[in-house]
Enzyme design. Structure first.
Site, PDB file in Angstrom:
ATOM      1  N   GLU A 117     -10.389 -48.111 -73.434  1.00 11.82           N
ATOM      2  CA  GLU A 117      -9.888 -48.908 -72.315  1.00 11.82           C
ATOM      3  C   GLU A 117     -10.196 -48.135 -71.042  1.00 11.82           C
ATOM      4  OE1 GLU A 117      -5.691 -51.114 -71.192  1.00 11.82           O
ATOM      5  OE2 GLU A 117      -5.623 -49.024 -71.832  1.00 11.82           O
ATOM      6  N   GLU A 206      -2.698 -55.175 -61.959  1.00 13.94           N
ATOM      7  CA  GLU A 206      -1.772 -54.861 -63.051  1.00 13.94           C
ATOM      8  C   GLU A 206      -0.489 -54.273 -62.489  1.00 13.94           C
ATOM      9  OE1 GLU A 206      -1.380 -52.136 -67.121  1.00 13.94           O
ATOM     10  OE2 GLU A 206      -3.297 -52.253 -66.067  1.00 13.94           O
TER      11      GLU A 206
END
Length: 282
Positions: A117, A206
């Site tokens: 990620e 986010e």
């Protein structure tokens, strides 16, 4: 889909970034007539993970290449627009974003084999770093700190897994500019942080705690700029050739993960992206 309150608490307490749900995240291709030649540039992916109970208003416009976001939440979310699959071409974005509490604006994506990620954080309000500091990379008018962090038995695009996060954090936050993605991939590779096959790649917002709002427009181009990578420890500084230097000849390599040679081409040729590991002067 969502992350349980126990898992979310563990992520926040551990300083780790919030993650997508355990099941593979679905993607949305609105125009099935997009040719393979255009897919690297045409936005075809909508990342829309919002945990149950998160108070988020997210409005994507894939055709216009823009989205708006407004949130006041204690629940995790990752939203944004981009590409499936991602690549190393530069991403240009503009707009506004502000946050109170945690607010991250980043190029965000995944690779498989290895499962990774990754983030290139342009804004990182309230984010606490975790893991190992691997050095810095100077590119696109700023310096980024490079971090590597291991996630153990956490949600991923392949289900619950153990994987690494590769993170570049811009020291001087901004809400408009160009991210030369290739330079970050190269810097990570020089630090021993290798990516695999690229999965989706988005310009994302986010958070998991706080409030914020923004509106972002984005597009993808070709080529790249110069970069300077400074690893931690008693190693020397490595500087990739400037875009103003001597370019590669026709059919020569001009980019790719781990590539430290020329990133431009002699006239009249241009650097064409082939895959994450190889670009060629054509």
């Amino acid at each position: 889909m969502g992350i349980s309150s126990i898992l979310l608490s563990a992520l926040i307490a551990g300083g780790a970034l919030a993650l997508p749900a355990a099941e593979p995240v679905s993607f949305d291709i609105r125009d099935e007539n997009i040719t393979l030649a255009r897919r690297a540039e045409a936005i075809n992916y909508n990342q829309d993970y919002i945990a149950s109970g998160a108070n988020v208003q997210y409005s994507p416009n894939m055709a216009a290449g823009s989205f708006s976001i407004n949130y006041n939440t204690q629940g995790d979310f990752v939203v944004g627009l981009g590409w499936q699959p991602g690549d190393a071409n530069p991403i240009t974005y503009s707009g506004s974003f502000s946050a109170s509490g945690v607010g991250i604006l980043a190029v965000y994506g995944w690779s498989t084999n290895p499962l990774v990620e990754y983030y290139v954080m342009e804004v990182h309000d309230g984010y606490q770093t975790a893991g190992t500091h691997k050095g810095t990379v100077t590119t696109d008018g700023g310096t980024y700190d490079i971090w590597e962090h291991q996630q153990v038995n956490q949600p991923s695009i392949l289900g619950t897994s153990t994987f690494n996060q590769y993170i570049s954090i811009r020291q001087s936050p901004r809400t408009s500019g160009t991210v030369t993605v290739q330079n970050h991939f190269n810097a990570w590779a020089q630090a021993g942080m290798n990516l695999g096959t690229l999965n989706y790649q988005v310009m994302a917002v986010e958070s998991w705690s706080g409030s914020g709002s923004g509106q972002i427009s984005l597009s993808k181009g070709t080529g790249g700029g110069s970069t300077t990578t400074t690893p931690t420890g008693p190693t020397s500084t490595s500087t990739a050739p400037s875009s103003g230097g001597t370019g590669a000849a026709q059919w020569g390599q001009c980019g790719g993960i781990g590539w430290t040679g020329p990133t431009t081409c002699v006239a009249p040729y241009t650097c064409k992206y082939e895959n994450a590991y190889y670009s060629q002067c054509q």
